[in-house]
Design a protein around this motif. Structure first.
Motif, short mmCIF file in Angstrom:
data_model
loop_
_atom_site.label_atom_id
_atom_site.label_comp_id
_atom_site.label_asym_id
_atom_site.label_seq_id
_atom_site.Cartn_x
_atom_site.Cartn_y
_atom_site.Cartn_z
N ARG A 51 0.78 -1.30 0.19
CA ARG A 51 0.02 0.08 0.02
C ARG A 51 0.88 1.27 -0.08
O ARG A 51 0.53 2.19 -0.88
N LEU A 52 2.06 1.28 0.76
CA LEU A 52 2.70 2.46 0.87
C LEU A 52 3.47 2.57 -0.45
O LEU A 52 4.01 3.79 -0.85
N ALA A 53 3.89 1.53 -1.23
CA ALA A 53 4.56 1.52 -2.62
C ALA A 53 3.40 2.19 -3.51
O ALA A 53 3.77 3.08 -4.34
N TYR A 54 2.12 1.95 -3.39
CA TYR A 54 1.22 2.50 -4.16
C TYR A 54 1.03 3.99 -3.97
O TYR A 54 0.87 5.05 -4.72
N GLU A 55 1.40 4.42 -2.79
CA GLU A 55 1.56 5.64 -2.29
C GLU A 55 2.88 6.62 -2.84
O GLU A 55 3.02 7.82 -2.52
N ARG A 56 3.65 5.74 -3.39
CA ARG A 56 5.03 6.03 -3.73
C ARG A 56 5.71 6.87 -2.42
O ARG A 56 6.49 7.65 -2.46
N LEU A 57 5.55 6.05 -1.20
CA LEU A 57 6.12 6.44 0.02
C LEU A 57 7.39 5.61 0.09
O LEU A 57 8.26 5.74 1.13
N VAL A 58 7.22 4.48 -0.36
CA VAL A 58 8.31 3.36 -0.18
C VAL A 58 8.64 2.52 -1.71
O VAL A 58 7.65 3.00 -2.53
N GLN A 59 9.89 2.25 -1.88
CA GLN A 59 9.77 1.49 -3.25
C GLN A 59 10.86 0.22 -2.91
O GLN A 59 11.60 0.12 -1.67
N THR A 60 10.87 -0.62 -3.63
CA THR A 60 11.68 -1.86 -3.67
C THR A 60 12.95 -1.66 -4.48
O THR A 60 12.82 -1.31 -5.65
N ARG A 61 14.03 -1.82 -3.76
CA ARG A 61 15.42 -2.00 -4.30
C ARG A 61 16.07 -3.24 -4.51
O ARG A 61 16.17 -4.04 -3.59
N SER A 62 16.54 -3.50 -5.69
CA SER A 62 17.01 -4.86 -5.63
C SER A 62 18.35 -4.87 -4.81
O SER A 62 19.28 -4.04 -4.80
N GLY A 63 18.59 -6.11 -3.97
CA GLY A 63 19.71 -6.29 -3.05
C GLY A 63 19.53 -5.60 -1.87
O GLY A 63 20.30 -5.57 -1.01
N VAL A 64 18.34 -4.64 -1.88
CA VAL A 64 18.54 -3.77 -0.64
C VAL A 64 16.96 -4.16 0.29
O VAL A 64 17.08 -4.52 1.41
N GLY A 65 16.09 -4.20 -0.71
CA GLY A 65 14.66 -4.52 0.13
C GLY A 65 13.88 -3.17 0.12
O GLY A 65 14.02 -2.54 -1.04
N THR A 66 13.05 -3.05 0.90
CA THR A 66 12.01 -1.76 0.70
C THR A 66 12.53 -0.53 1.49
O THR A 66 13.03 -1.07 2.52
N VAL A 67 12.65 0.30 0.80
CA VAL A 67 13.35 1.67 1.39
C VAL A 67 12.43 2.79 1.08
O VAL A 67 11.47 2.80 0.28
N VAL A 68 12.48 3.86 1.96
CA VAL A 68 11.73 4.95 1.91
C VAL A 68 12.25 5.84 0.61
O VAL A 68 13.14 5.66 0.28
N THR A 69 10.98 6.08 -0.15
CA THR A 69 11.40 6.71 -1.56
C THR A 69 11.97 8.14 -1.12
O THR A 69 11.43 8.95 -0.56
N PRO A 70 13.10 8.25 -1.72
CA PRO A 70 13.84 9.48 -1.38
C PRO A 70 12.84 10.81 -2.22
O PRO A 70 12.26 10.40 -3.19
N LEU A 71 12.84 12.11 -1.52
CA LEU A 71 12.11 13.05 -2.08
C LEU A 71 13.22 13.97 -2.96
O LEU A 71 14.16 14.53 -2.24
N LEU A 72 12.95 13.72 -4.25
CA LEU A 72 13.84 14.37 -5.00
C LEU A 72 12.98 15.74 -5.56
O LEU A 72 11.97 15.75 -6.15
#
Length: 202
Positions: A51-72
């Protein structure tokens, strides 16, 4: 507490942490730690992260796991324009008049806003949570309501970043926005949403 309410509480808590405390660095969310923290199995935790990924608050990174989406910074305008665009879509629908109780809840936000202090991000986040609750229940189309909520939390995260950078300025701006929003025409949801849109920078 039943499973659904427990999951909702966990979702709200993780979202709050991300919006208020997550820096622009790489913050990893570990399923095992979250399961232990909230006393839940990994399956509902995984659903929360989806759900948080749908909200673009988190994302999955290969080899890392689920991380908080950085604010660019280059994404700010896109996120806020998307939010305003979804409100425009809501305004194309027939919106119900607010009930007396709903209207009272919205009006109460101005008094809430007056008590806000620049050094209290938790209180400001609570105000925005209450605004979201008041608005979301007025969107009858479930798909549109879901999209509205997702975009709302992205807009909140940008606000919380601004608050961290310049607390006084951000707080005064939010107080002014809430004062204008709560001045909407009596019980007219369309005017309420239009004011929310017009008070969104971007």
């Amino acid at each position: 507490m039943n499973r659904a309410s427990k999951a909702e509480t966990a979702l709200d808590s993780i979202r709050r942490d991300i919006c208020i405390h997550a820096s622009d660095g790489e913050t990893v969310l570990h399923e095992t730690e979250l399961s232990r923290r909230f006393g839940m199995s990994r399956t509902p935790i995984r659903q929360i992260l989806q759900r948080l990924a749908y909200e673009r608050l988190v994302q999955t990174r290969s080899g890392v796991g689920t991380v908080v989406t950085p604010l660019l910074e280059q994404d700010r305008l896109r996120d806020l324009r998307s939010y305003k665009g979804i409100i425009d879509a809501i305004l194309r629908h027939d919106l119900p008049a607010l009930s007396v109780s709903q209207h009272a809840d919205i009006l109460a936000l101005e008094g809430f806003a007056r008590s806000m202090q620049p050094d209290d991000p938790e209180l400001q986040y609570e105000l925005l949570t209450r605004l979201h609750a008041g608005l979301a229940q007025l969107v009858e189309d479930p798909v549109l309501a879901d999209a509205f909520s997702a975009s709302f939390w992205r807009a909140v995260r940008w606000y919380m970043r601004d608050l961290a950078a310049d607390p006084g300025r951000a707080t005064e701006r939010l107080k002014g926005q809430i004062a204008d929003i709560t001045g909407y025409a009596d019980r007219r949801a369309a005017d309420l949403f239009a004011r929310v849109r017009d008070n969104t920078r971007g």
